[in-house]
Scaffold this motif. Structure first.
Motif, PDB file in Angstrom:
ATOM      1  N   UNK A  50      -7.515  -5.551  -0.059  1.00  0.00           N
ATOM      2  CA  UNK A  50      -6.932  -6.427  -0.756  1.00  0.00           C
ATOM      3  C   UNK A  50      -7.457  -7.770   0.311  1.00  0.00           C
ATOM      4  N   UNK A  51      -6.980  -7.457   1.568  1.00  0.00           N
ATOM      5  CA  UNK A  51      -7.048  -8.618   2.598  1.00  0.00           C
ATOM      6  C   UNK A  51      -8.600  -9.031   2.607  1.00  0.00           C
ATOM      7  N   UNK A  96      -9.126 -11.174  -0.420  1.00  0.00           N
ATOM      8  CA  UNK A  96      -8.654 -12.644  -0.357  1.00  0.00           C
ATOM      9  C   UNK A  96      -9.434 -13.612   0.502  1.00  0.00           C
ATOM     10  N   UNK A  97      -9.752 -12.829   1.791  1.00  0.00           N
ATOM     11  CA  UNK A  97     -10.763 -13.564   2.533  1.00  0.00           C
ATOM     12  C   UNK A  97     -12.018 -13.983   1.894  1.00  0.00           C
TER      13      UNK A  97
END
Lengths: 469, 332
Positions: B253-254, B257-258
């Motif tokens: 998920x991170x 997002x990035x």
């Protein structure tokens, strides 16, 4: 910022994700936090409380005694020392008053909240890559006609000391809201010494340009080079050339973005001529991936390319990356045919570095007074001398151009052109440059061969010939 | 807040034991605890997160220029225009491509490295990593220490067509086609080149993250697998991945997002959106629309769209993890 995000990632884990996605999505909103409180109040605040003093001959706008003028100056190729110089001129004449000069590189981002809050600076140099599109704020700006109708610090009426037509680019619907301070001449730039050495002459038509390209290639050089952020310099060249060929009709069609304006004969002829040069391989490949100053150094330092279309700021911009003995000289852009509507000496010249005075500023009179100082002889000469560029004030450059061949050629081009000086506005007015860069990078790249197709070419040249056509 | 608990205290003094519990409930300690640890964060969250989000949504329904207090309400017109804006749709396409490719590539490589470093050692004796594993761990973390913008600028020099390191190496190896080849200026290579830089910059961080979680898995499980005859690859797929799947989900998920943002990398490598807009991402388009075109209302609509895509992505990752048998509950 990055570390901060990761820090949260490690410690708080997934519970935080929803919050964080919201936060991310609201990126624009985050910018507006500081504004929310001020939105309501700005209807009541405004320019009405602008303090003024008594008007007199030496103080035509009535700058209040002991007032401060807030000047935000774009810090780019010209620096801000010239503005500080003008600020000192103001304090000399208006005893007790000072000009606070602040350097800024991102004009739009930093001043946007101040405009919304009704608290803009008193005078702004709205320039650079991140300038505020003038169309978005022109309703909030002072009419500067009284500045050029005032006398300068030497007692001459300012409008009489300016080059012709320099207020045109800053006039919208009859209101003169933006004072463009620096006179810019657009031209093709080359090294006179290099050309002499090789017996080349600067082409005046596109056919001659193609021939020069052939000669340059024989000498192991390219005709042109370009950088990805400055690909539209070639659009400027193309439009100039088309206007010189087809006259005012072409200029007006483009400036008003008439339907079919890019399909006019003159425009198409120029594009076709450029395409021929690109396809012949006279443009140094790889520009779409090259930083523009690096590309310009390929012309001014390495002399890999022999011509470069640009504005007259080029000399100052490349000062530290110019080969010694490179006698930088400008010549007007080429036409398509010898019997073009405008003569060969016609010139694309306009004023840039737009100064604006917001009506809501606290010291509107101070802002105008600052511009009056800038337009006075001392400040204008100081600017020309320190930046090797001309302001819109006439007769500030001596015969030797402070030792700059580029500046001398600029004055000569302006003299030769006489009244045949033209310009257009539509690219900046509508903020179209970003979108047009994409098109021009593609056009100048020609048909981009992929690594594999180039490898194929080496193996069997015949197959390559069929695939690239 | 303190004024509300004063009456409670006096009343409880009269009423006796049953109400005493109530007094405890509203004691100064308890109330101040809630105020400090719940009230203030919630208020901050509302003011700095929810409220700007609502504002952005409101602005997306207006024609606000961003430089004046005046704006007109124009309903959903911005959104209608968005879906007919070929450049914006192209940017969405690029962002989604990054979203699909970046997390997958980065995490697969990071996972492979992490497994080798922690479990890739000799197959006799205790479970251990390669000989100099701590050195590799430190070295591969280096790119993460450098700020993203610096990484982007350094790599734009590496990719320079005429004077770049990459073309220099390729040419010295005999690749004549690499002379003046514009990696960032060719629509076929631009996006791949950018993806490579982002992966290069982030693999080290996720590797360290995975190393930490693999070390949390009891060594006995690996020993048992080895005794049963599982090879290293089989161990990684059947033991490591299922046991650290929560970490993988978080990382996914991170990374996603990035990938949806990617603004910093793009600003350094392809500030103009790349050749033929082949690397233009939503955040870049949003920025130009707001600040150079002076269309803050329209830009806000782009921001809201980006937020929705991000939420959708997070939902998909959670759903996939759940459907493939992972725990939905987050390990606290």
């Amino acid at each position: 910022m990055k570390t901060f995000r990761k820090g949260i990632a490690m410690s708080m884990k997934d519970k935080q994700i929803e919050r964080r996605t919201f936060f991310r999505g609201a990126a624009v909103a985050a910018i507006m936090i500081p504004l929310s409180g001020t939105l309501a109040s700005c209807a009541t605040s405004g320019g009405g409380d602008s303090s003024t003093g008594k008007k007199s001959k030496n103080n035509p706008f009535g700058v209040a005694a002991n007032s401060t003028t807030d000047a935000v100056i774009f810090k780019g190729g010209y620096g801000i020392a010239y503005a500080q110089f003008a600020g000192k001129q103001v304090s000399k004449l208006q005893k007790g008053s000072t000009v606070k000069v602040t350097a800024q590189t991102n004009i739009a981002q930093t001043l946007q909240p101040r405009f919304v809050a009704g608290n803009p600076p008193d005078v702004i140099d709205n320039s650079g890559a991140n300038l505020i599109g003038i169309n978005t704020i022109r309703g909030q700006l002072e009419d500067l006609t009284d500045v050029i109708n005032a006398d300068n610090y030497e007692g001459k009426k300012i409008s009489d000391t300016l080059y012709a037509g320099v207020t045109k680019p800053g006039t919208f619907d009859g209101k003169f809201v933006q004072l463009n301070y620096v006179l810019t001449v657009y031209a093709l730039w080359h090294s006179e010494s290099l050309f002499k050495q090789n017996g080349w002459t600067v082409p005046t038509t596109w056919d001659e340009m193609y021939e020069l390209g052939t000669k340059a290639k024989a000498a192991g050089k390219y005709l042109f080079t370009w950088g990805k952020e400055a690909a539209t310099y070639y659009q400027t060249l193309a439009i100039s050339s088309a206007i010189k060929e087809g006259g005012d009709e072409v200029r007006l069609a483009l400036d008003n973005l008439e339907a079919g304006c890019w399909s006019k004969d003159a425009v198409q002829q120029v594009f076709t001529a450029m395409k021929k040069i690109i396809d012949a391989g006279y443009v140094k490949p790889g520009g779409a991936g090259t930083q523009f100053t690096a590309a310009q150094a390929q012309w001014s330092d390495d002399e890999e390319a022999i011509l470069y279309p640009s504005g007259s700021w080029i000399e100052n911009e490349m000062k530290t990356q110019t080969k010694s003995g490179f006698t930088m000289t400008g010549t007007p852009e080429p036409t398509v045919t010898k019997n073009s509507k405008f003569p060969a000496a016609a010139l694309h010249s306009t004023a840039g570095e737009g100064y604006i005075v917001p009506s809501q500023g606290k010291n509107v009179a101070g802002g105008k007074e600052f511009l009056r100082a800038m337009l006075s002889k001392d400040a204008a000469v100081n600017f020309a001398k320190s930046t090797l560029s001309s302001t819109i004030v006439k007769d500030t450059i001596p015969e030797d151009g402070f030792g700059s061949t580029a500046l001398v050629s600029q004055v000569k081009m302006l003299a030769d052109a006489g009244t045949n000086v033209f310009s257009w506005n539509f690219v900046d007015l509508y903020g179209m440059n970003t979108d047009q860069l994409v098109v021009w990078n593609t056009f100048l790249s020609g048909v981009p061969p992929s690594p594999s197709s180039r490898a194929r070419c080496r193996r069997s040249p015949t197959r390559c010939a069929t695939t690239t056509r | 807040m303190t004024s509300t608990d004063t009456p409670a205290t006096t009343r409880s003094g009269v009423s006796g034991p049953p109400v005493r519990r109530r007094r405890k409930k509203f004691s100064f300690d308890r109330v101040s605890f809630f105020v400090v640890f719940l009230g203030i964060p919630v208020v901050g969250y509302l003011i700095f997160v929810i409220w700007p989000f609502l504002q952005a949504f409101y602005y997306s329904l207006t024609d606000w220029s961003g430089f004046s207090p005046d704006m007109n309400f124009i309903g959903l017109k911005n959104y209608v225009n968005l879906f007919q804006d070929s450049i914006f749709l192209k940017a969405v396409g690029n962002s989604v491509t990054l979203l699909i490719v970046l997390p997958f590539v980065t995490l697969v490589i990071a996972m492979a490295f992490a497994s080798i470093i922690v479990l890739g050692g000799p197959s006799n004796g205790p479970i251990r990593g390669l000989k100099a594993s701590s050195l590799y761990r430190v070295v591969s973390f280096f790119p993460y220490v450098i700020p993203a913008i610096v990484i982007a600028i350094i790599w734009s020099f590496v990719y320079d067509p005429s004077a770049g390191l990459l073309n220099g190496i390729l040419q010295s190896l005999g690749g004549n086609w690499a002379n003046s080849f514009a990696w960032l200026g060719n629509p076929r290579t631009a996006l791949v080149s950018v993806i490579f830089v982002i992966v290069w910059g982030l693999v080290g961080f996720y590797m360290v993250l995975f190393i930490a979680s693999i070390k949390g898995v009891p060594a006995e499980i690996y020993e048992a697998a080895r005794i049963d005859g599982a090879g290293r690859f089989r161990t990684a797929i059947s033991i490591t991945v299922p046991l650290i799947r929560d970490n993988i989900q978080t990382a996914y998920i991170y990374m996603g997002i990035l990938a949806l943002d990617a603004f910093v990398y793009m600003a350094g490598l392809e500030a103009g959106g790349g050749p033929g807009n082949s690397t233009l991402v939503i955040s870049q388009r949003l920025f130009t629309t707001a600040f150079t075109k002076g269309q803050f209302g329209y830009a806000s609509a782009m921001g809201v769209t980006l937020a929705l895509i991000t939420l959708l992505f997070a939902a998909v990752v959670f759903a996939v993890n759940r459907l493939t048998g992972g725990t939905n509950e987050v390990s606290e």
